[in-house]
Enzyme design. Sequence first.
Site, PDB file in Angstrom:
ATOM      1  N   HIS A  14      50.747 -85.200 -21.716  1.00  0.00           N
ATOM      2  CA  HIS A  14      50.838 -86.085 -22.603  1.00  0.00           C
ATOM      3  C   HIS A  14      49.283 -85.646 -23.324  1.00  0.00           C
ATOM      4  O   HIS A  14      48.356 -85.849 -22.894  1.00  0.00           O
ATOM      5  CB  HIS A  14      50.615 -87.568 -22.074  1.00  0.00           C
ATOM      6  CG  HIS A  14      51.923 -88.041 -21.447  1.00  0.00           C
ATOM      7  ND1 HIS A  14      52.588 -88.658 -22.000  1.00  0.00           N
ATOM      8  CD2 HIS A  14      52.119 -88.050 -20.084  1.00  0.00           C
ATOM      9  CE1 HIS A  14      53.765 -88.887 -21.130  1.00  0.00           C
ATOM     10  NE2 HIS A  14      53.308 -88.482 -20.107  1.00  0.00           N
ATOM     11  N   ARG A  23      48.857 -87.208 -26.639  1.00  0.00           N
ATOM     12  CA  ARG A  23      48.379 -88.508 -27.329  1.00  0.00           C
ATOM     13  C   ARG A  23      48.314 -88.474 -28.950  1.00  0.00           C
ATOM     14  O   ARG A  23      48.051 -89.508 -29.456  1.00  0.00           O
ATOM     15  CB  ARG A  23      47.232 -89.117 -26.565  1.00  0.00           C
ATOM     16  CG  ARG A  23      46.883 -89.387 -25.047  1.00  0.00           C
ATOM     17  CD  ARG A  23      47.809 -90.307 -24.695  1.00  0.00           C
ATOM     18  NE  ARG A  23      47.936 -90.713 -23.479  1.00  0.00           N
ATOM     19  CZ  ARG A  23      48.961 -91.039 -22.594  1.00  0.00           C
ATOM     20  NH1 ARG A  23      50.187 -91.251 -22.972  1.00  0.00           N
ATOM     21  NH2 ARG A  23      48.562 -91.424 -21.296  1.00  0.00           N
ATOM     22  N   HIS A  58      58.580 -85.887 -12.396  1.00  0.00           N
ATOM     23  CA  HIS A  58      57.687 -86.400 -11.159  1.00  0.00           C
ATOM     24  C   HIS A  58      58.521 -87.197 -10.151  1.00  0.00           C
ATOM     25  O   HIS A  58      58.222 -88.503  -9.947  1.00  0.00           O
ATOM     26  CB  HIS A  58      56.611 -87.531 -11.933  1.00  0.00           C
ATOM     27  CG  HIS A  58      57.171 -88.237 -13.046  1.00  0.00           C
ATOM     28  ND1 HIS A  58      58.060 -89.135 -13.010  1.00  0.00           N
ATOM     29  CD2 HIS A  58      56.620 -88.467 -14.225  1.00  0.00           C
ATOM     30  CE1 HIS A  58      58.236 -89.933 -13.912  1.00  0.00           C
ATOM     31  NE2 HIS A  58      57.245 -89.602 -14.805  1.00  0.00           N
ATOM     32  N   ASP A  93      51.848 -84.073 -15.489  1.00  0.00           N
ATOM     33  CA  ASP A  93      51.684 -85.416 -16.135  1.00  0.00           C
ATOM     34  C   ASP A  93      50.401 -85.908 -16.424  1.00  0.00           C
ATOM     35  O   ASP A  93      50.042 -87.169 -16.201  1.00  0.00           O
ATOM     36  CB  ASP A  93      52.514 -86.330 -15.051  1.00  0.00           C
ATOM     37  CG  ASP A  93      52.883 -87.785 -15.685  1.00  0.00           C
ATOM     38  OD1 ASP A  93      52.769 -87.898 -16.736  1.00  0.00           O
ATOM     39  OD2 ASP A  93      53.336 -88.652 -14.933  1.00  0.00           O
TER      40      ASP A  93
HETATM   41 ZN   LIG Z   1      56.986 -90.273 -16.644  1.00  0.00          ZN
END
Ligand SMILES: [Zn+2]
Length: 430
Positions: free
Chosen positions: A55, A57, A227, A305
Amino acid sequence: MSIVIKGARILGGEPADILIEDGVVARIGQDLTGDETVEAAGLIALPGLVDLHTHLREPGREDAETVETGTRAAALGGYTAVHAMANTSPVADTAGVVEQVWRLGQEAGHCDVQPVGAVTEGLAGERLAELGAMADSAARVRVFSDDGKCVSDAVLMRRALEYVKAFDGVVAQHAQEPRLTAGAQMNEGAVSGRLGLTGWPAVAEEAIIARDCLLAAHVGSRLHVCHVSTAGSVEIIRWAKSKGWDVTAEVTPHHLLLTDDLVEDSPVGAYNPIYKVNPPLRTRADVEALRAALADGTIDVVATDHAPHPVEDKETEWAAAAMGMIGLETALRVVQEAMVDTGLLDWAGVAERMSYAPARIGRLAGHGRPIEAGSPANITLYDASVREEVDPGSYASKSRNTPYEGRTLPGRVVATFLRGRPTVLDGKLA
Ligand SMILES: [Zn+2]
């Protein structure tokens, strides 16, 4: 311009020199010379790491991370390519947004940024996004995910799986049955019972994975499970693979090391939201099952993640805190701790799960190739012999929400090369 890496142990093997010319591995041998020399005696050479699940962002939450800061963190963690998840603001659900993210990655230049496209418009789970337009865009999207949210509607999931076949894409599912996890705060079990926090049952993950494996087989498409966190999920994926179905799966470093009892008692106290994450930390038995599954290939990939959050979203009471942990700068170290130092994986196994397999699943040309003559010179040099305390103050990520603060971990990324150009040298951005 040529560079020679002197005396590196490729995948932990015997020391050799690696000659890089024009961004490509030209030769591997002894006593090679080049315009520049990088001393690598005692260091392990791995293919540049590839993350299937980051991520960054941007756009929208530049207070947590930007493409610039997130890719610096990636390079420092040994990564040469990351897949940027679509749950930005605006959501990456059009060709315009994925091309914007892709260009930002090119401008930053620390590692390649491969955007992930949303499965549904606005991650709302109601209508399919423009999957074909994103696939045809300059960003060449092949991985589609509503990550952060689950594509819980079975008909939409079926349509997405059918649609991506046209361009050899894959749907990466965040498996979380929404009704079974309404208000959930941590793993459902003995610890949640004692703490009085709403439980997040394993079945909420496992039911979606089972359904999606069946759907993927029914339409003959590719499914990737994000995940994986429970022993039951591992059993379902093992069963799906035994049928020959095209199902792949990832596990995060934190689910390979940390357990839910940290919520009750940890070096940083009880109820510390640093351990709040989606999916939640599970039990020791789950951790053991995940490690075994990663070792035997049932789980294909370690994906970070990496989920940065600013202090005000994390350092608050448990119930109000955001879910997620940063991970790019510690992933390889945690994998060494959980998998290599325990004898479950060798360095060739790490290369498969952190470079070759994620590049293959993401259809990422130019990454995930063995270090051999003719390959793009995407290389990570790693010192597995040191052990140091984790120091979030030194991190390039804009956020500090690491669950490893105060712990020691093995290993240190010493250098990263992206197509022959050093992005990291001596453990610092080049
Ligand atoms: Zn997720």
